[in-house]
Design a protein around this motif. Sequence first.
Motif, mmCIF file in Angstrom:
data_model
loop_
_atom_site.group_PDB
_atom_site.id
_atom_site.type_symbol
_atom_site.label_atom_id
_atom_site.label_comp_id
_atom_site.label_asym_id
_atom_site.label_seq_id
_atom_site.Cartn_x
_atom_site.Cartn_y
_atom_site.Cartn_z
ATOM 1 N N GLY A 157 33.332 5.726 21.257
ATOM 2 C CA GLY A 157 32.859 6.981 20.715
ATOM 3 C C GLY A 157 33.801 8.129 21.081
ATOM 4 N N THR A 158 33.362 9.316 20.862
ATOM 5 C CA THR A 158 34.110 10.513 21.251
ATOM 6 C C THR A 158 33.203 11.298 22.181
ATOM 7 N N LEU A 159 33.483 11.184 23.449
ATOM 8 C CA LEU A 159 32.595 11.707 24.487
ATOM 9 C C LEU A 159 32.287 13.183 24.291
ATOM 10 N N VAL A 160 33.334 13.994 24.083
ATOM 11 C CA VAL A 160 33.129 15.436 23.957
ATOM 12 C C VAL A 160 32.354 15.767 22.690
ATOM 13 N N MET A 161 32.726 15.101 21.575
ATOM 14 C CA MET A 161 32.061 15.393 20.307
ATOM 15 C C MET A 161 30.575 15.048 20.375
ATOM 16 N N GLU A 162 30.249 13.882 20.915
ATOM 17 C CA GLU A 162 28.845 13.483 21.014
ATOM 18 C C GLU A 162 28.086 14.386 21.970
ATOM 19 N N GLN A 163 28.785 14.891 22.984
ATOM 20 C CA GLN A 163 28.131 15.803 23.919
ATOM 21 C C GLN A 163 27.855 17.146 23.257
ATOM 22 N N VAL A 164 28.793 17.635 22.469
ATOM 23 C CA VAL A 164 28.612 18.927 21.793
ATOM 24 C C VAL A 164 27.439 18.873 20.825
ATOM 25 N N PHE A 165 27.326 17.780 20.074
ATOM 26 C CA PHE A 165 26.266 17.653 19.073
ATOM 27 C C PHE A 165 25.010 16.958 19.621
#
Length: 326
Positions: free
Chosen positions: A264-272
């Motif tokens: 996954g994309t850790l930062v992207m999933e965290q932002v959303f």
Amino acid sequence: MKFFVRRVIFYLLTAFFAVSLNFFIPRMMPGDPVQAMIVRFQGQMSADAINSLRVLFGLDSAAPLWRQYLQYWGQILRGDLGLSFYQFPTPVIDVIKQCLPWTLLLVGVSTVVAFVIGTAAGTILGWRRGTIADAIIPVTTFFSALPYFWVALLLIALFGVKLQWLPFFGSYTPGLIPGVNAPFIGSVIKHALLPAITIVIASMAGWILGMRNLMVTVTSEDYVTVAHAKGLRGVAVMGGYAARNAILPQISGFALSLGFVVGGTLVMEQVFSYQGIGFMLFRALGAHDYPLMQGIFLIITLAVLVANIIADVFYAVLDPRVRKEG
């Protein structure tokens, strides 16, 4: 055949060291996961109960580290990834099964879309170098330098907050019952649009620049000149000769990208706040959830290794020179 044998041995050794690091690194992190779990559940336990939990999670201080290491290998070979601290007493494999499909659906589809669009655009830009199409290159260079979270915040500010066209929190509307029904599927698609657009914008520029540079190199080769001399149409030369050879490194990079999709994309999933495996890994780090961290890292490692193997095989099939060099 010798090439494939060498690659198999290399990847087996890589898997061994990766699993070993997967065991040791979490145990080098500061903090006590058992105490953190007790505090989170606001519970009080006796010393015997705490020791029992340590034994259950394989953190028994009385057991030497090498014995814990051997036990860890035994668990992996049995397909047992342990119990999650964060979602105790849920098995780690069940936690991964819950969040992995979300990541595969979102990041996988977005990666394929970004690769297809980026490679096609890069092919055209490289073929028409020196024309007005080169004006797009500074734009793609700018977007290739943008981090995921910055693009995500811009999209949230515009489409989520100002225009209020798309949701920007979670994976689907709370209260809906997950299942194969129109309201749920529509909600999932709507919630996935902003994260998907973020991934496509942030990664597509890299594919464009990579393919464009490869096309510029390939178009100066002799076989492209000969194809022109035969009187072939420009589109046929571009697709059948130039792009066909230039795309080989792109395919290898694409295979590796698919391997990293699992992470996954850790930062992207965290932002959303998207409930993918990257978001779960972030929570596992905060909770010192060794089993969940190890399980996620193991899945990511195996996915990347498999992607590397597929890339090597595919590249060897398309370019026989690789087998001869191996």
